[in-house]
Design a protein around this motif. Structure first.
Motif, PDB file in Angstrom:
ATOM      1  N   ASN A 426       0.837  -1.197   0.000  1.00  0.00           N
ATOM      2  CA  ASN A 426       0.000   0.000   0.000  1.00  0.00           C
ATOM      3  C   ASN A 426       0.874   1.250   0.000  1.00  0.00           C
ATOM      4  O   ASN A 426       1.934   1.283   0.634  1.00  0.00           O
ATOM      5  CB  ASN A 426      -0.925  -0.006   1.221  1.00  0.00           C
ATOM      6  N   GLU A 427       0.420   2.281  -0.698  1.00  0.00           N
ATOM      7  CA  GLU A 427       1.245   3.481  -0.865  1.00  0.00           C
ATOM      8  C   GLU A 427       1.315   4.342   0.391  1.00  0.00           C
ATOM      9  O   GLU A 427       2.182   5.204   0.507  1.00  0.00           O
ATOM     10  CB  GLU A 427       0.729   4.322  -2.033  1.00  0.00           C
ATOM     11  N   TYR A 428       0.400   4.117   1.336  1.00  0.00           N
ATOM     12  CA  TYR A 428       0.408   4.921   2.558  1.00  0.00           C
ATOM     13  C   TYR A 428       1.163   4.204   3.666  1.00  0.00           C
ATOM     14  O   TYR A 428       1.304   2.981   3.653  1.00  0.00           O
ATOM     15  CB  TYR A 428      -1.024   5.198   3.023  1.00  0.00           C
ATOM     16  N   GLY A 429       1.611   4.977   4.662  1.00  0.00           N
ATOM     17  CA  GLY A 429       2.388   4.370   5.737  1.00  0.00           C
ATOM     18  C   GLY A 429       2.206   5.041   7.082  1.00  0.00           C
ATOM     19  O   GLY A 429       3.159   5.193   7.834  1.00  0.00           O
ATOM     20  N   ASN A 430       0.963   5.453   7.392  1.00  0.00           N
ATOM     21  CA  ASN A 430       0.750   6.083   8.691  1.00  0.00           C
ATOM     22  C   ASN A 430       0.820   5.067   9.817  1.00  0.00           C
ATOM     23  O   ASN A 430       1.705   5.108  10.655  1.00  0.00           O
ATOM     24  CB  ASN A 430      -0.606   6.804   8.721  1.00  0.00           C
ATOM     25  N   GLY A 431      -0.156   4.147   9.868  1.00  0.00           N
ATOM     26  CA  GLY A 431      -0.206   3.224  10.978  1.00  0.00           C
ATOM     27  C   GLY A 431      -0.546   1.808  10.557  1.00  0.00           C
ATOM     28  O   GLY A 431      -1.197   1.586   9.525  1.00  0.00           O
ATOM     29  N   ALA A 432      -0.112   0.838  11.362  1.00  0.00           N
ATOM     30  CA  ALA A 432      -0.431  -0.567  11.133  1.00  0.00           C
ATOM     31  C   ALA A 432      -0.423  -1.261  12.487  1.00  0.00           C
ATOM     32  O   ALA A 432       0.406  -0.950  13.351  1.00  0.00           O
ATOM     33  CB  ALA A 432       0.580  -1.225  10.204  1.00  0.00           C
ATOM     34  N   SER A 433      -1.357  -2.200  12.654  1.00  0.00           N
ATOM     35  CA  SER A 433      -1.478  -2.899  13.930  1.00  0.00           C
ATOM     36  C   SER A 433      -1.582  -4.397  13.715  1.00  0.00           C
ATOM     37  O   SER A 433      -1.993  -4.865  12.647  1.00  0.00           O
ATOM     38  CB  SER A 433      -2.722  -2.417  14.692  1.00  0.00           C
ATOM     39  N   ILE A 434      -1.247  -5.133  14.755  1.00  0.00           N
ATOM     40  CA  ILE A 434      -1.435  -6.584  14.753  1.00  0.00           C
ATOM     41  C   ILE A 434      -2.059  -6.990  16.078  1.00  0.00           C
ATOM     42  O   ILE A 434      -1.730  -6.417  17.134  1.00  0.00           O
ATOM     43  CB  ILE A 434      -0.110  -7.342  14.526  1.00  0.00           C
ATOM     44  N   PHE A 435      -2.976  -7.948  16.013  1.00  0.00           N
ATOM     45  CA  PHE A 435      -3.595  -8.489  17.217  1.00  0.00           C
ATOM     46  C   PHE A 435      -3.257  -9.969  17.304  1.00  0.00           C
ATOM     47  O   PHE A 435      -3.619 -10.757  16.427  1.00  0.00           O
ATOM     48  CB  PHE A 435      -5.111  -8.254  17.184  1.00  0.00           C
ATOM     49  N   THR A 436      -2.529 -10.314  18.359  1.00  0.00           N
ATOM     50  CA  THR A 436      -2.028 -11.680  18.518  1.00  0.00           C
ATOM     51  C   THR A 436      -1.584 -11.903  19.952  1.00  0.00           C
ATOM     52  O   THR A 436      -1.297 -10.929  20.680  1.00  0.00           O
ATOM     53  CB  THR A 436      -0.836 -11.940  17.570  1.00  0.00           C
ATOM     54  N   LYS A 437      -1.513 -13.160  20.368  1.00  0.00           N
ATOM     55  CA  LYS A 437      -0.908 -13.519  21.650  1.00  0.00           C
ATOM     56  C   LYS A 437       0.507 -14.049  21.463  1.00  0.00           C
ATOM     57  O   LYS A 437       1.174 -14.399  22.443  1.00  0.00           O
ATOM     58  CB  LYS A 437      -1.764 -14.573  22.350  1.00  0.00           C
ATOM     59  N   SER A 438       0.972 -14.098  20.228  1.00  0.00           N
ATOM     60  CA  SER A 438       2.277 -14.670  19.922  1.00  0.00           C
ATOM     61  C   SER A 438       3.353 -13.595  19.871  1.00  0.00           C
ATOM     62  O   SER A 438       3.301 -12.690  19.024  1.00  0.00           O
ATOM     63  CB  SER A 438       2.218 -15.403  18.575  1.00  0.00           C
ATOM     64  N   GLY A 439       4.341 -13.699  20.750  1.00  0.00           N
ATOM     65  CA  GLY A 439       5.443 -12.742  20.722  1.00  0.00           C
ATOM     66  C   GLY A 439       6.260 -12.831  19.450  1.00  0.00           C
ATOM     67  O   GLY A 439       6.712 -11.808  18.920  1.00  0.00           O
ATOM     68  N   SER A 440       6.442 -14.022  18.914  1.00  0.00           N
ATOM     69  CA  SER A 440       7.237 -14.155  17.691  1.00  0.00           C
ATOM     70  C   SER A 440       6.502 -13.555  16.498  1.00  0.00           C
ATOM     71  O   SER A 440       7.125 -12.918  15.629  1.00  0.00           O
ATOM     72  CB  SER A 440       7.567 -15.625  17.424  1.00  0.00           C
ATOM     73  N   SER A 441       5.167 -13.723  16.445  1.00  0.00           N
ATOM     74  CA  SER A 441       4.400 -13.120  15.358  1.00  0.00           C
ATOM     75  C   SER A 441       4.450 -11.607  15.448  1.00  0.00           C
ATOM     76  O   SER A 441       4.624 -10.906  14.434  1.00  0.00           O
ATOM     77  CB  SER A 441       2.944 -13.593  15.405  1.00  0.00           C
ATOM     78  N   ALA A 442       4.300 -11.085  16.668  1.00  0.00           N
ATOM     79  CA  ALA A 442       4.361  -9.634  16.854  1.00  0.00           C
ATOM     80  C   ALA A 442       5.728  -9.093  16.468  1.00  0.00           C
ATOM     81  O   ALA A 442       5.848  -8.040  15.829  1.00  0.00           O
ATOM     82  CB  ALA A 442       4.042  -9.289  18.304  1.00  0.00           C
ATOM     83  N   SER A 443       6.797  -9.822  16.831  1.00  0.00           N
ATOM     84  CA  SER A 443       8.146  -9.381  16.501  1.00  0.00           C
ATOM     85  C   SER A 443       8.371  -9.382  14.994  1.00  0.00           C
ATOM     86  O   SER A 443       8.962  -8.436  14.443  1.00  0.00           O
ATOM     87  CB  SER A 443       9.168 -10.301  17.183  1.00  0.00           C
ATOM     88  N   TYR A 444       7.895 -10.410  14.309  1.00  0.00           N
ATOM     89  CA  TYR A 444       8.028 -10.464  12.853  1.00  0.00           C
ATOM     90  C   TYR A 444       7.314  -9.275  12.220  1.00  0.00           C
ATOM     91  O   TYR A 444       7.857  -8.610  11.316  1.00  0.00           O
ATOM     92  CB  TYR A 444       7.445 -11.770  12.320  1.00  0.00           C
ATOM     93  N   PHE A 445       6.114  -9.004  12.692  1.00  0.00           N
ATOM     94  CA  PHE A 445       5.331  -7.892  12.147  1.00  0.00           C
ATOM     95  C   PHE A 445       6.051  -6.568  12.387  1.00  0.00           C
ATOM     96  O   PHE A 445       6.215  -5.749  11.469  1.00  0.00           O
ATOM     97  CB  PHE A 445       3.950  -7.887  12.809  1.00  0.00           C
TER      98      PHE A 445
END
Length: 520
Positions: A426-445
């Motif tokens: 996507n051409e925009y880059g203001n904000g992005a979020s992830i919802f997870t209980k996995s620390g490794s998934s959050a770190s990758y994101f």
């Protein structure tokens, strides 16, 4: 110019949607006086919940615009020479007065912009936090010194630019002016501020409070209008820097023309914020956060959640999200039960509904349709109820356009890697979020997503003012080099000066000096 004692004693302090028999025209604020404009062109301001006339905003005349800049120019030398401690004390009083007038500011926002009263109080709070943080200027603006050679030292410190300007949007009538005023003036600049012509009331109250706090004449001036006023600010040689928040079309124009005229320009532009929902997320907490981020403020914020990317089985959570959205109360902002207020104008309402219609034509599925919604007692308002669209593809208009309304589009993918790739495309880059209980998934994101502001189990990850607003890509003009508050904000409103001095310990004739000095 004739001043008016009416000042802000207009509808901006009234907590009501009743028709106003004789709306008071909005004045300019020049030399610490509310000045009745001699404009021949006036812009009507309507209550979005009823479309009753609230006030009229002048297209300030060239003479009035020049008078505001002249006032700021006259004030600058003395304000720059005012000690940083004295400026800090004035800012302390300003923040205190904002707290005392919190509800009054929120009422002005609800009346003119339409957001719910409790959300309008949040608008004031986020601006107030910037002002309070700016009170720490004495520890934020210390310089540096180094003895670079025998009897020689170099010091570096920051000085104000001069006259600066702010061009503010309609969606945050208090917060965005307060992103600019406190930092600009506490660092020694003087300011010409143009509120959005749709929501002048909160800025007028802030000007009144600034005067009461002890801002000298000319340190803060307010002018009004639309394109002619913007062009004046962009072209006026005395204005050294410009802050802007708004659409890409306007922001890119302002950045280009202002920069071409040799001005510093910082501009926060459009967005298409995504949230990634993983199957292992805390479902109830995630869905509540997503509903608030997507539909709060009627979706009229640059950090609103626009796109939900479900990964794998998390797409099964969408019906529950729809029910949460369906349960939100859509009504006028002063109604105590209201969760979602109207959008700013009839034109905005029509545009949002048109984009919802385009999704249907492109083959998406509208699970919850907010078009044509009319709350009881407010049949003439600009209401769009929460809308949820699924089966969306990235080539659809509803995905590509910033809708700026209470509309959430949903895209399904199978893996986190796919989700990150989609976001990064996507051409925009203001904000992005992830919802997870996995620390490794959050770190990758966190490590791989290309967005300036990242939330982990946080739907609207706007940093507090001890940090800085950090969007990127097309969400920030000029590649995101300048941001509004925090350390980058201080750097934007100041310029660096280095002084190298030589004080010899012995009185000797050093003879001719025809080479670069080293004095080792």
């Amino acid at each position: 110019m004739a001043s008016t004692t009416a000042g802000t004693a207009s509808t901006c302090s009234r907590m009501t949607h009743d028709p106003i028999a004789s709306p008071i025209d909005t004045p300019n604020f020049i030399d610490n006086e509310f000045v009745t404009s001699k404009a021949t062109e006036w812009i009507p301001v309507h209550d979005p919940a009823t479309n009753n006339l609230v006030t009229r905003v002048p297209q300030s005349t060239p003479e009035e615009l020049s008078a505001a800049v002249a006032s700021a120019q006259r004030a600058f030398p003395a304000w720059k020479a005012t000690s940083i401690i004295a400026r800090q004390q004035i800012l302390f009083r300003f923040t205190h007065l904002i707290r005392d007038n919190w509800d009054r500011l929120a009422a002005a926002i609800t009346l003119e912009q339409g957001k719910t009263f409790k959300d309008a109080r949040g608008d004031v709070l986020r601006g107030l936090q910037v002002a309070e943080t700016a009170c720490g200027i004495t520890t934020q603006l210390t310089g540096e010194v180094l003895e670079v050679a025998r009897d020689m030292e170099t010091r570096s410190y920051r000085e104000p630019l001069g006259v600066v300007a702010a061009i503010c949007p309609f969606n945050f009538p208090a917060m965005i002016p307060l992103w600019c005023i406190p930092i600009a003036v506490v660092t020694g600049n003087t300011m010409v501020l143009k509120p959005s012509e749709r929501v002048p009331g909160a800025s007028l109250i802030l000007a009144e409070l600034a005067r009461e706090a002890g801002f000298p004449k000319g340190v803060l001036n307010l002018v009004h209008g639309s394109k002619d006023t913007v062009n004046f600010i962009l072209d006026e040689p005395s204005i050294r820097a410009i802050s802007f928040v708004g659409s890409n079309r306007a922001g890119e124009y302002i950045y280009s023309r202002g920069s071409a005229n040799g001005k510093r320009v910082q501009a926060n532009l459009g967005a298409k914020n995504h949230a990634v929902l993983l199957p292992d997320a805390d479902k109830d907490a995630a869905l509540n956060a997503l509903a608030g981020a997507a539909f709060g403020a009627a979706g009229q914020r640059c950090m609103a959640l626009s796109v939900l990317v479900t990964v794998g089985e998390s797409s099964q959570f969408i019906p529950e999200l729809v029910e949460k959205a369906r349960g939100l109360v859509v009504s006028a902002g002063f109604e105590k039960t209201a969760d979602v207020g109207p959008v700013i104008s009839r034109e905005s309402q029509a545009r949002i509904e048109s984009l919802i219609g385009s999704a249907e034509r492109d083959g998406a599925i509208i699970l919850l349709d907010g078009r044509g919604y009319k709350p009881e007692n407010y049949p003439n308002g600009n209401f769009v109820a929460p809308t949820v669209i699924t089966n969306v593809k990235t080539n659809m208009e509803c995905y590509k356009e910033e809708i700026f309304g209470p509309v959430l589009v949903c895209i399904s993918v199978q893996t986190l890697e796919e989700a990150v790739q989609l976001l990064n495309s996507n051409e925009y880059g203001n904000g992005a979020s992830i919802f997870t209980k996995s620390g490794s998934s959050a770190s990758y994101f966190q490590k791989n997503v290309e967005a300036g502001q990242v939330g982990i189990n946080v739907a609207i990850p706007v940093p507090l003012p001890m940090f800085s607003f950090t969007g990127n890509k097309k969400s920030i003009a000029g590649g995101g080099a300048n941001t509004f508050y925090g350390k980058p904000g201080l750097a934007f409103y100041t310029q660096q000066k280095t002084v190298t001095s030589l004080w010899r310990r012995e009185n000797v004739d050093s003879g001719k000096q025809v080479v670069m000095p080293s004095h080792l």
